[in-house]
Design a protein around this motif. Structure first.
Motif, PDB file in Angstrom:
ATOM      1  N   UNK A   9       0.849  -1.200   0.000  1.00 33.66           N
ATOM      2  CA  UNK A   9       0.000   0.000   0.000  1.00 33.66           C
ATOM      3  C   UNK A   9       0.883   1.247   0.000  1.00 33.66           C
ATOM      4  N   UNK A  10       1.892   1.257   0.834  1.00 31.44           N
ATOM      5  CA  UNK A  10       2.806   2.406   0.907  1.00 31.44           C
ATOM      6  C   UNK A  10       3.502   2.600  -0.443  1.00 31.44           C
ATOM      7  N   UNK A  11       3.938   1.501  -1.061  1.00 30.19           N
ATOM      8  CA  UNK A  11       4.594   1.569  -2.380  1.00 30.19           C
ATOM      9  C   UNK A  11       3.646   2.125  -3.440  1.00 30.19           C
ATOM     10  N   UNK A  41      -5.677  -1.482   6.843  1.00 27.61           N
ATOM     11  CA  UNK A  41      -4.290  -1.011   6.821  1.00 27.61           C
ATOM     12  C   UNK A  41      -4.199   0.493   6.611  1.00 27.61           C
ATOM     13  N   UNK A  42      -5.124   1.055   5.844  1.00 26.08           N
ATOM     14  CA  UNK A  42      -5.142   2.515   5.681  1.00 26.08           C
ATOM     15  C   UNK A  42      -5.426   3.192   7.025  1.00 26.08           C
ATOM     16  N   UNK A  43      -6.351   2.615   7.785  1.00 21.36           N
ATOM     17  CA  UNK A  43      -6.645   3.181   9.116  1.00 21.36           C
ATOM     18  C   UNK A  43      -5.419   3.091  10.027  1.00 21.36           C
ATOM     19  N   UNK A  44      -4.678   1.986   9.931  1.00 22.69           N
ATOM     20  CA  UNK A  44      -3.439   1.855  10.709  1.00 22.69           C
ATOM     21  C   UNK A  44      -2.417   2.903  10.277  1.00 22.69           C
ATOM     22  N   UNK A  45      -2.327   3.135   8.957  1.00 27.66           N
ATOM     23  CA  UNK A  45      -1.387   4.147   8.456  1.00 27.66           C
ATOM     24  C   UNK A  45      -1.788   5.535   8.951  1.00 27.66           C
ATOM     25  N   UNK A  46      -3.096   5.793   9.037  1.00 30.07           N
ATOM     26  CA  UNK A  46      -3.572   7.084   9.553  1.00 30.07           C
ATOM     27  C   UNK A  46      -3.205   7.198  11.037  1.00 30.07           C
TER      28      UNK A  46
END
Length: 191
Positions: A9-11, A41-46
């Protein structure tokens, strides 16, 4: 597994910098990952302070950005074959005709590729048909030679059925073996 999804996702954000991405975008870009996994995973990144969510308004879906795109280079072009199409970046304004011209270029390239593939397939088919015709000619020639050079067996009325059968088999069996071998050869050749 979880870490690799986060990395993917980050990549995806880095590859498409500085553009924002929706969950649907990420599902298309990252194969084999469900919508719920990406959302998690987006919520974790936030929560980790790596990404921000922008609420969509008026039917537009929510999108996500990295907190910072500093020191992340952005690709200026998408290359498709020998055609370079400029990427639309965040805050860019594209003229409709620019996009139309690039789409037309891609359509022309697609038609060229299709015609090229079709002509290659036709050439191969012609080659296959030529091989079949040659092999059929060899088969007919071989069969004709065998029939021509085989003597007719003279059968005496006093011979038993089994004796006549064994004489006919002795004459026909080599022919059957040769033709069977030829058919086996054709089968192996066209597999």
């Amino acid at each position: 597994m979880e870490e690799s999804i986060k990395t993917r996702i980050h990549s995806a954000f880095i590859e498409r910098a500085p553009n924002s991405l929706t969950i649907d975008n990420l599902v298309k870009v990252i194969e084999g990952v469900s919508t719920s996994q990406i959302e998690s995973y987006l919520n974790e990144m936030i929560d980790d302070g790596l990404a921000v969510k922008r609420q969509g308004k008026g039917g537009i879906k929510d999108d996500y950005n990295l907190v910072s795109y500093e020191n992340i280079p952005s690709k200026e072009y998408i290359t498709i074959g020998d055609i370079k199409v400029p990427r639309l970046l965040a805050n860019d304004r594209a003229r409709p005709e620019d996009i139309n011209i690039y789409i037309e270029s891609l359509a022309k390239k697609s038609v060229e590729l299709e015609n090229n593939i079709e002509s290659r397939i036709n050439e191969r088919l012609k080659g296959y048909w030529a091989n079949i015709i040659v092999l059929f000619g060899v088969f007919i020639g071989l069969f004709s030679l065998i029939i021509t050079f085989v003597d007719k067996i003279k059968i005496d009325a006093s011979q038993s059925f089994w004796n006549v059968l064994s004489l006919n088999l002795a004459q026909v069996l080599p022919l059957a073996i040769v033709l069977g071998g030829f058919i086996y050869f054709l089968k192996r050749m066209f597999k």
